[in-house]
Motif scaffolding. Structure first.
Motif, short mmCIF file in Angstrom:
data_model
loop_
_atom_site.label_atom_id
_atom_site.label_comp_id
_atom_site.label_asym_id
_atom_site.label_seq_id
_atom_site.Cartn_x
_atom_site.Cartn_y
_atom_site.Cartn_z
N TYR B 46 -4.71 -11.08 -31.00
CA TYR B 46 -3.80 -10.57 -32.03
C TYR B 46 -3.30 -11.74 -32.90
O TYR B 46 -3.13 -11.60 -34.11
CB TYR B 46 -2.61 -9.83 -31.41
CG TYR B 46 -2.93 -8.44 -30.90
CD1 TYR B 46 -3.19 -7.39 -31.78
CD2 TYR B 46 -2.93 -8.17 -29.54
CE1 TYR B 46 -3.46 -6.11 -31.30
CE2 TYR B 46 -3.20 -6.89 -29.06
CZ TYR B 46 -3.47 -5.86 -29.94
OH TYR B 46 -3.74 -4.60 -29.46
N ALA B 47 -3.07 -12.88 -32.25
CA ALA B 47 -2.60 -14.06 -33.00
C ALA B 47 -3.69 -14.55 -33.96
O ALA B 47 -3.40 -14.94 -35.09
CB ALA B 47 -2.19 -15.17 -32.03
N VAL B 48 -4.95 -14.49 -33.52
CA VAL B 48 -6.06 -14.87 -34.42
C VAL B 48 -6.08 -13.91 -35.61
O VAL B 48 -6.22 -14.32 -36.76
CB VAL B 48 -7.42 -14.84 -33.68
CG1 VAL B 48 -8.56 -15.12 -34.64
CG2 VAL B 48 -7.43 -15.86 -32.53
N CYS B 122 0.93 -18.03 -31.50
CA CYS B 122 0.57 -17.76 -30.10
C CYS B 122 0.67 -16.26 -29.87
O CYS B 122 1.29 -15.55 -30.67
CB CYS B 122 1.55 -18.44 -29.15
SG CYS B 122 1.24 -20.20 -28.96
N GLY B 123 0.11 -15.79 -28.78
CA GLY B 123 0.32 -14.40 -28.39
C GLY B 123 1.67 -14.27 -27.71
O GLY B 123 2.24 -15.26 -27.24
N ARG B 124 2.22 -13.05 -27.66
CA ARG B 124 3.55 -12.88 -27.05
C ARG B 124 3.51 -13.14 -25.54
O ARG B 124 4.46 -13.67 -24.99
CB ARG B 124 4.17 -11.52 -27.35
CG ARG B 124 3.42 -10.33 -26.80
CD ARG B 124 4.11 -9.02 -27.13
NE ARG B 124 5.17 -8.69 -26.20
CZ ARG B 124 5.87 -7.57 -26.25
NH1 ARG B 124 5.65 -6.70 -27.21
NH2 ARG B 124 6.78 -7.31 -25.36
N LEU B 149 7.81 -12.00 -30.82
CA LEU B 149 7.58 -10.56 -30.99
C LEU B 149 7.33 -10.21 -32.46
O LEU B 149 7.84 -9.22 -32.98
CB LEU B 149 8.76 -9.74 -30.44
CG LEU B 149 9.18 -10.03 -29.00
CD1 LEU B 149 10.38 -9.18 -28.61
CD2 LEU B 149 8.05 -9.78 -28.03
N VAL B 150 6.54 -11.05 -33.12
CA VAL B 150 6.32 -10.87 -34.56
C VAL B 150 5.26 -9.81 -34.81
O VAL B 150 4.21 -9.80 -34.19
CB VAL B 150 5.89 -12.22 -35.18
CG1 VAL B 150 5.38 -12.02 -36.61
CG2 VAL B 150 7.07 -13.18 -35.17
N LEU B 177 9.33 -23.31 -42.85
CA LEU B 177 8.06 -23.81 -42.33
C LEU B 177 8.13 -25.33 -42.19
O LEU B 177 8.86 -25.96 -42.95
CB LEU B 177 6.92 -23.42 -43.27
CG LEU B 177 6.71 -21.92 -43.48
CD1 LEU B 177 5.55 -21.67 -44.43
CD2 LEU B 177 6.49 -21.21 -42.16
N PRO B 178 7.39 -25.92 -41.29
CA PRO B 178 6.53 -25.29 -40.29
C PRO B 178 7.32 -24.55 -39.21
O PRO B 178 8.45 -24.92 -38.90
CB PRO B 178 5.76 -26.48 -39.70
CG PRO B 178 6.63 -27.66 -39.93
CD PRO B 178 7.37 -27.40 -41.20
N ALA B 179 6.67 -23.52 -38.66
CA ALA B 179 7.33 -22.72 -37.63
C ALA B 179 6.30 -22.23 -36.63
O ALA B 179 5.10 -22.25 -36.91
CB ALA B 179 8.02 -21.52 -38.28
N LEU B 180 6.80 -21.80 -35.48
CA LEU B 180 5.93 -21.18 -34.49
C LEU B 180 6.25 -19.70 -34.38
O LEU B 180 7.43 -19.33 -34.30
CB LEU B 180 6.11 -21.83 -33.11
CG LEU B 180 5.15 -21.20 -32.10
CD1 LEU B 180 4.49 -22.25 -31.24
CD2 LEU B 180 5.80 -20.11 -31.27
N LEU B 181 5.23 -18.87 -34.41
CA LEU B 181 5.43 -17.43 -34.28
C LEU B 181 4.63 -16.91 -33.09
O LEU B 181 3.46 -17.26 -32.92
CB LEU B 181 4.95 -16.70 -35.55
CG LEU B 181 5.50 -17.21 -36.89
CD1 LEU B 181 4.85 -16.45 -38.05
CD2 LEU B 181 7.03 -17.07 -36.95
N SER B 182 5.26 -16.08 -32.25
CA SER B 182 4.54 -15.41 -31.16
C SER B 182 4.26 -13.99 -31.60
O SER B 182 5.16 -13.28 -32.02
CB SER B 182 5.37 -15.36 -29.89
OG SER B 182 5.61 -16.65 -29.42
N ILE B 183 3.01 -13.59 -31.49
CA ILE B 183 2.55 -12.37 -32.13
C ILE B 183 2.48 -11.19 -31.15
O ILE B 183 1.98 -11.32 -30.04
CB ILE B 183 1.14 -12.60 -32.74
CG1 ILE B 183 1.14 -13.85 -33.64
CG2 ILE B 183 0.66 -11.37 -33.50
CD1 ILE B 183 2.07 -13.78 -34.82
#
Ligand SMILES: Cc1cc2nc3c(=O)[nH]c(=O)nc-3n(C[C@H](O)[C@H](O)[C@H](O)COP(=O)(O)OP(=O)(O)OC[C@H]3O[C@@H](n4cnc5c(N)ncnc54)[C@H](O)[C@@H]3O)c2cc1C
Ligand SMILES: Nc1ncnc2c1ncn2[C@@H]1O[C@H](COP(=O)(O)O)[C@@H](O)[C@H]1O
Lengths: 332, 267
Positions: B46-48, B122-124, B149-150, B177-183
């Motif tokens: 999902y992150a990809v 990243c993935g959640r 939880l994006v 940005l830059p930021a990290l998001l968990s998807i």
């Protein structure tokens, strides 16, 4: 260096009230604190939450830290980390408990890394190891196919706990405790996010998490029309409709109806699973139900390994007849 | 243009039938099921997909990073065949057997070496240990803001505007940005690799880094860097047998089920 001692519970507040997650954590935390012979503290973070401190004590806390600031009215990662770091330095707990909620899932791991310690998310059980006095943290892994017991080797030991895994105590309004107000002391420039909007998902009828009967549909329901039939059955039984992930992903039902590892945890008296294969990630959210009933056309489906009663066949033929008969029986 | 780094890993197939799931209790290890190939961690996939959606709209470059030993090329190259541009592998034995702490640390150091990025995805939570921590850990180590939880991402004026799933709806958050998001899965089904993508992925040589290449000590990574101890791994016992309700026809069976539940005082 001061010693880490006692338990600290993060209490979430929603619409001005303590959440059920908070009271469950206080119940579980009280027991752990007693087992360790150490105090139970709690932290209330937000704006306009101070009035709840006495209630937190009634539910079992010895000490309540209250942190209020307009900047933490809504949950945001950065300011919450700063506040929790401050409270941790002051309280020096050996265990921090949070809920496995959208807040706890975000806060616990980041806080752990921030404090150079570890967290375990989604625990079902926390117990004190009699020998080492460390916390044994039991959580489902591999989507619920297995359970693992972890020990954190660093302090504080941080754990999030799943909904309904612990029970609240009967509140005792006469219980005495200490309330400590802590200044948040936040620097707005250090907050790197802005909450632009909050969009609640409206649910009509009984809330899924509170329902005593849940009628859940899976991918085999085939579309939103099918879910209407589940809705009718749920109404008849004064219950709520749940779903596996595919119906949510496909937009047949709102995402808030998803039951499972990455959805809601439910523990109703009756869970009727229709066209649900019973993947471990789904069962992880409903296996605490008292009675699971399955309707599935595949007799090999895993759901039959978990159900008490089942019918093998096409739900489109079985369900209407089941609902009709129930109507008759419930009326008579 | 956005430079996106996406963290992926290989896992045993979480959609394999639960009956095929076995553990070696004495060793506290999962026994990979025979005949079922490992897959890319679904949430990492999902992150990809999230990274590709960003590339679709604003352009840029996607670098996938994967830590683990015994990774099959077909599995870890999937991000490339879906449309990612580069693949970095941390495959040295020293990286193996880590927990969230040592894994996040090694990934963060590899990302530091990669240098320029606007977003790390990243993935959640990975489908193996369901830890749900590596993303937040990387963010903390690299001192980046994070949103978990994006379910939707837009790049607007050099910031990310994201939707974050909450327990009763969602919130819209703007993050620098830059930021990290968990998807999370609400981002949308990952796309299938294209033929062209598969051909390109075949030809692409992954970059492989050893601990020394990213400036980490073996004591900080893998088993040696763990801060949690797995004391026990076991399978929950499933008691009870299912009583199958029969009938002359499916309709009849449905009615019989209602009668049986009534009899058993369940309803
Ligand atoms: C990390 C991770 C987290 C996850 N979290 C969750 C989660 O929280 N919740 C969740 O639900 N899933 C979750 N999943 C997905 C999960 O693995 C399964 O893919 C999902 O639960 C399958 O849903 P299903 O049973 O509806 O669909 P399927 O597995 O496709 O099953 C459909 C069933 O319907 C039956 N059927 C079809 N037609 C009929 C008919 N006419 N009559 C009767 N029966 C019929 C079929 O026999 C089949 O058993 C997660 C996965 C991962 C990897
Ligand atoms: N070994 C790894 N290599 C690359 N990415 C990883 C690894 N472990 C975890 N991740 C990333 O972090 C996410 C969450 O994993 P976890 O915290 O282990 O549940 C995964 O979906 C991946 O995006």
């Amino acid at each position: 260096m001061a010693e880490y001692k006692g338990i600290l519970v993060h209490c979430e507040v929603a619409e001005g009230k303590l959440t059920s997650m908070a009271t469950e954590l206080l119940g579980g935390g009280r027991k752990l604190a007693d087992d360790l012979g150490e105090p139970l503290s709690a932290v209330l973070i937000g704006s306009g939450v101070a009035g709840l401190a006495q209630e937190v004590i009634a539910f079992g806390a010895d000490k309540v830290y209250v942190v209020e600031d307009a900047l933490i009215k809504d949950y945001q990662t950065d300011p919450y980390i700063m506040v929790m770091e401050k409270i941790t330095k002051e309280a020096m707990p050996q265990v921090i408990m949070l809920g496995q909620t959208s807040i706890g899932r975000d806060l616990a791991p980041r806080l752990a890394f921030h404090l150079s310690t570890t967290a375990n998310l989604g625990c079902l059980e926390l117990a004190v190891d009699t020998e080492t006095k460390r916390l044994l943290q039991t959580k489902p892994v591999y989507g619920g196919n297995a359970l693992a017991i972890f020990i954190s080797e660093t302090d504080p030991q941080i754990a999030t706990v799943r909904a309904k895994a612990m029970s609240p105590l009967e509140p005792d309004p006469a219980r005495k405790g200490e309330v400590i107000t802590v200044d948040a002391g936040l620097a707005p420039s250090l907050i790197r996010t802005t909450v632009l909007e909050k969009v609640p998902e409206e649910v009509a009828g009984i809330k899924l998490e509170d329902a005593e009967v849940v009628v859940a549909g899976g991918r085999g329901i085939g579309g939103p029309e099918g879910f209407q039939q589940l809705e009718d059955l749920a109404k008849l039984l004064k219950g709520a409709v749940g779903a596996t992930r595919p119906p949510c992903d496909n937009g047949w039902v709102p995402t808030g109806q998803q039951v499972g590892l990455t959805g809601k945890i439910v523990t109703p008296d009756l869970y009727i699973a229709v066209a649900v294969s019973g993947a471990s990630q789904h069962m992880s959210g409903c296996s605490g139900s008292k009675n699971i009933i399955a309707i599935n056309k595949d007799e090999e489906a895993n759901i039959f390994r978990e159900a008490r009663y089942g019918v093998v066949g096409d739900w489109k033929k079985i369900l209407p007849a089941f609902t009709e008969k129930l109507k008759e029986l419930l009326a008579g | 243009m956005a430079n996106v780094i996406v963290c992926v890993k290989q896992v045993i197939d979480p959609e394999a039938p639960p009956a095929s799931f076995k553990i070696d209790a004495a060793a506290n290890k999962v026994v990979p099921p025979t005949g079922i190939s490992p897959v890319l961690d679904p949430y990492a996939e999902y992150a990809v997909e999230a990274a590709l959606k960003i590339k679709d709209t604003v352009g840029g470059k996607i670098t996938a990073v994967s830590l683990g030993t015994g990774q099959l090329r077909d599995v870890v190259k999937k991000p490339l065949s879906m449309g990612a541009d580069e693949l970095v592998l941390l495959e040295d034995e020293a990286f193996a057997g880590g927990d969230s702490w040592s894994t996040a640390y090694a990934l963060a150091m590899a990302i530091k070496k990669l240098g320029e990025y606007d977003l790390i995805l990243c993935g959640r939570e990975a489908s193996d240990w369901n830890a749900g921590q590596v993303g937040s850990g990387i963010a903390e180590i690299l001192e980046l803001p994070s949103v978990t939880l994006v379910k939707k991402i837009e790049i607007i004026d050099g910031k990310a505007r994201v939707e974050r799933a909450t327990d009763n709806g969602y919130e819209v958050i703007e993050v620098s940005l830059p930021a990290l998001l968990s998807i999370s899965h609400e981002i949308g089904e990952p796309r299938y690799p294209t033929i062209k993508g598969i051909m390109a992925a075949k030809k692409k040589e992954p970059i492989s880094w050893a601990p020394g290449d990213i400036g980490v000590e073996p004591s900080q990574i893998g088993v040696a860097g763990r801060r949690t101890k797995l004391t026990k791994l076991f399978q929950p016992v499933r008691e009870g047998k299912c009583e199958i309700i029969e009938g002359e026809s499916p309709e009849d069976a449905g009615a019989n089920l209602a009668k049986r539940l009534r009899e058993a005082k369940i309803l």
